[in-house]
Design a protein around this motif. Structure first.
Motif, PDB file in Angstrom:
ATOM      1  N   THR A   1       0.845  -1.190   0.000  1.00 16.16           N
ATOM      2  CA  THR A   1       0.000   0.000   0.000  1.00 16.16           C
ATOM      3  C   THR A   1       0.880   1.240   0.000  1.00 16.16           C
ATOM      4  OG1 THR A   1      -0.105   0.091   2.402  1.00 16.16           O
ATOM      5  CG2 THR A   1      -1.811  -1.199   1.288  1.00 16.16           C
ATOM      6  N   GLN A   2       0.273   2.380  -0.095  1.00 17.90           N
ATOM      7  CA  GLN A   2       1.007   3.644  -0.143  1.00 17.90           C
ATOM      8  C   GLN A   2       1.806   3.859   1.139  1.00 17.90           C
ATOM      9  OE1 GLN A   2       1.124   5.419  -2.831  1.00 17.90           O
ATOM     10  NE2 GLN A   2       2.170   7.246  -2.103  1.00 17.90           N
ATOM     11  N   ASP A   3       1.302   3.427   2.288  1.00 17.82           N
ATOM     12  CA  ASP A   3       1.975   3.630   3.572  1.00 17.82           C
ATOM     13  C   ASP A   3       3.218   2.767   3.707  1.00 17.82           C
ATOM     14  OD1 ASP A   3       0.122   5.494   4.321  1.00 17.82           O
ATOM     15  OD2 ASP A   3      -1.178   4.021   5.311  1.00 17.82           O
ATOM     16  N   GLU A   4       3.307   1.658   2.999  1.00 11.67           N
ATOM     17  CA  GLU A   4       4.442   0.753   3.116  1.00 11.67           C
ATOM     18  C   GLU A   4       5.588   1.121   2.182  1.00 11.67           C
ATOM     19  OE1 GLU A   4       3.051  -3.184   2.512  1.00 11.67           O
ATOM     20  OE2 GLU A   4       1.729  -3.152   4.248  1.00 11.67           O
ATOM     21  N   GLU A   5       5.360   2.013   1.255  1.00 16.79           N
ATOM     22  CA  GLU A   5       6.393   2.409   0.312  1.00 16.79           C
ATOM     23  C   GLU A   5       7.509   3.172   1.020  1.00 16.79           C
ATOM     24  OE1 GLU A   5       6.839   1.899  -3.010  1.00 16.79           O
ATOM     25  OE2 GLU A   5       5.145   0.524  -2.917  1.00 16.79           O
ATOM     26  N   LEU A   6       8.741   2.937   0.575  1.00 20.18           N
ATOM     27  CA  LEU A   6       9.875   3.661   1.128  1.00 20.18           C
ATOM     28  C   LEU A   6       9.856   5.095   0.622  1.00 20.18           C
ATOM     29  CD1 LEU A   6      12.660   1.000   0.697  1.00 20.18           C
ATOM     30  CD2 LEU A   6      11.432   1.581   2.765  1.00 20.18           C
ATOM     31  N   SER A   7      10.198   5.998   1.495  1.00 17.16           N
ATOM     32  CA  SER A   7      10.167   7.405   1.141  1.00 17.16           C
ATOM     33  C   SER A   7      11.220   8.141   1.955  1.00 17.16           C
ATOM     34  CB  SER A   7       8.786   7.982   1.443  1.00 17.16           C
ATOM     35  OG  SER A   7       8.809   9.379   1.321  1.00 17.16           O
ATOM     36  N   MET A   8      11.807   9.167   1.369  1.00 15.90           N
ATOM     37  CA  MET A   8      12.783   9.980   2.080  1.00 15.90           C
ATOM     38  C   MET A   8      12.123  10.706   3.250  1.00 15.90           C
ATOM     39  SD  MET A   8      15.746   9.579   0.768  1.00 15.90           S
ATOM     40  CE  MET A   8      16.710  10.983   1.248  1.00 15.90           C
ATOM     41  N   HIS A   9      10.858  11.033   3.145  1.00 21.43           N
ATOM     42  CA  HIS A   9      10.165  11.766   4.196  1.00 21.43           C
ATOM     43  C   HIS A   9       9.970  10.936   5.455  1.00 21.43           C
ATOM     44  CE1 HIS A   9       9.414  15.199   1.635  1.00 21.43           C
ATOM     45  NE2 HIS A   9       9.068  14.357   0.671  1.00 21.43           N
ATOM     46  N   LYS A  10      10.110   9.609   5.364  1.00 17.73           N
ATOM     47  CA  LYS A  10       9.965   8.747   6.533  1.00 17.73           C
ATOM     48  C   LYS A  10      11.272   8.619   7.328  1.00 17.73           C
ATOM     49  CE  LYS A  10       6.250   6.025   4.597  1.00 17.73           C
ATOM     50  NZ  LYS A  10       5.811   4.703   4.158  1.00 17.73           N
ATOM     51  N   ILE A  11      12.375   9.091   6.774  1.00 18.42           N
ATOM     52  CA  ILE A  11      13.647   9.038   7.473  1.00 18.42           C
ATOM     53  C   ILE A  11      13.684  10.194   8.462  1.00 18.42           C
ATOM     54  CG2 ILE A  11      16.149   9.186   7.205  1.00 18.42           C
ATOM     55  CD1 ILE A  11      15.804   8.002   4.424  1.00 18.42           C
ATOM     56  N   GLU A  12      14.083   9.907   9.704  1.00 20.64           N
ATOM     57  CA  GLU A  12      14.028  10.945  10.737  1.00 20.64           C
ATOM     58  C   GLU A  12      15.009  12.090  10.514  1.00 20.64           C
ATOM     59  OE1 GLU A  12      16.915   9.414  14.240  1.00 20.64           O
ATOM     60  OE2 GLU A  12      15.033   8.334  14.035  1.00 20.64           O
ATOM     61  N   ASP A  13      16.079  11.871   9.747  1.00 16.18           N
ATOM     62  CA  ASP A  13      17.078  12.908   9.526  1.00 16.18           C
ATOM     63  C   ASP A  13      16.867  13.677   8.225  1.00 16.18           C
ATOM     64  OD1 ASP A  13      18.308  12.175  11.850  1.00 16.18           O
ATOM     65  OD2 ASP A  13      19.783  10.898  10.883  1.00 16.18           O
TER      66      ASP A  13
END
Length: 69
Positions: free
Chosen positions: A3-15
């Motif tokens: 799903t869209q939530d499981e996709e890797l994204s730069m915005h999910k990285i804390e830094d």
């Protein structure tokens, strides 16, 4: 299927996007400062120990002496 939530994204990285912690920022500054200090020490030693003898020859077979008499 993902799903869209499981996709890797730069915005999910804390830094990402200037959200790094102060501890990580300070660690990077310390590493850069140590690298610059080591480089400066290396440059000073290399500059001070760069003496080349102008004498050409050996004890048994004297060569050219570049000093003016």
């Amino acid at each position: 299927m993902r799903t869209q939530d499981e996709e890797l994204s730069m915005h999910k990285i804390e830094d990402y996007d200037n959200h790094e912690s102060k501890g990580k920022r300070n660690t990077i500054r310390i590493v850069i400062a140590i690298g610059l200090i080591i480089g400066a020490i290396y440059a000073v030693f290399k500059y001070n120990n760069n003496e080349v003898s102008d004498y050409v020859g050996t004890q048994d077979n004297p060569g050219i002496v570049p000093t003016k008499n």
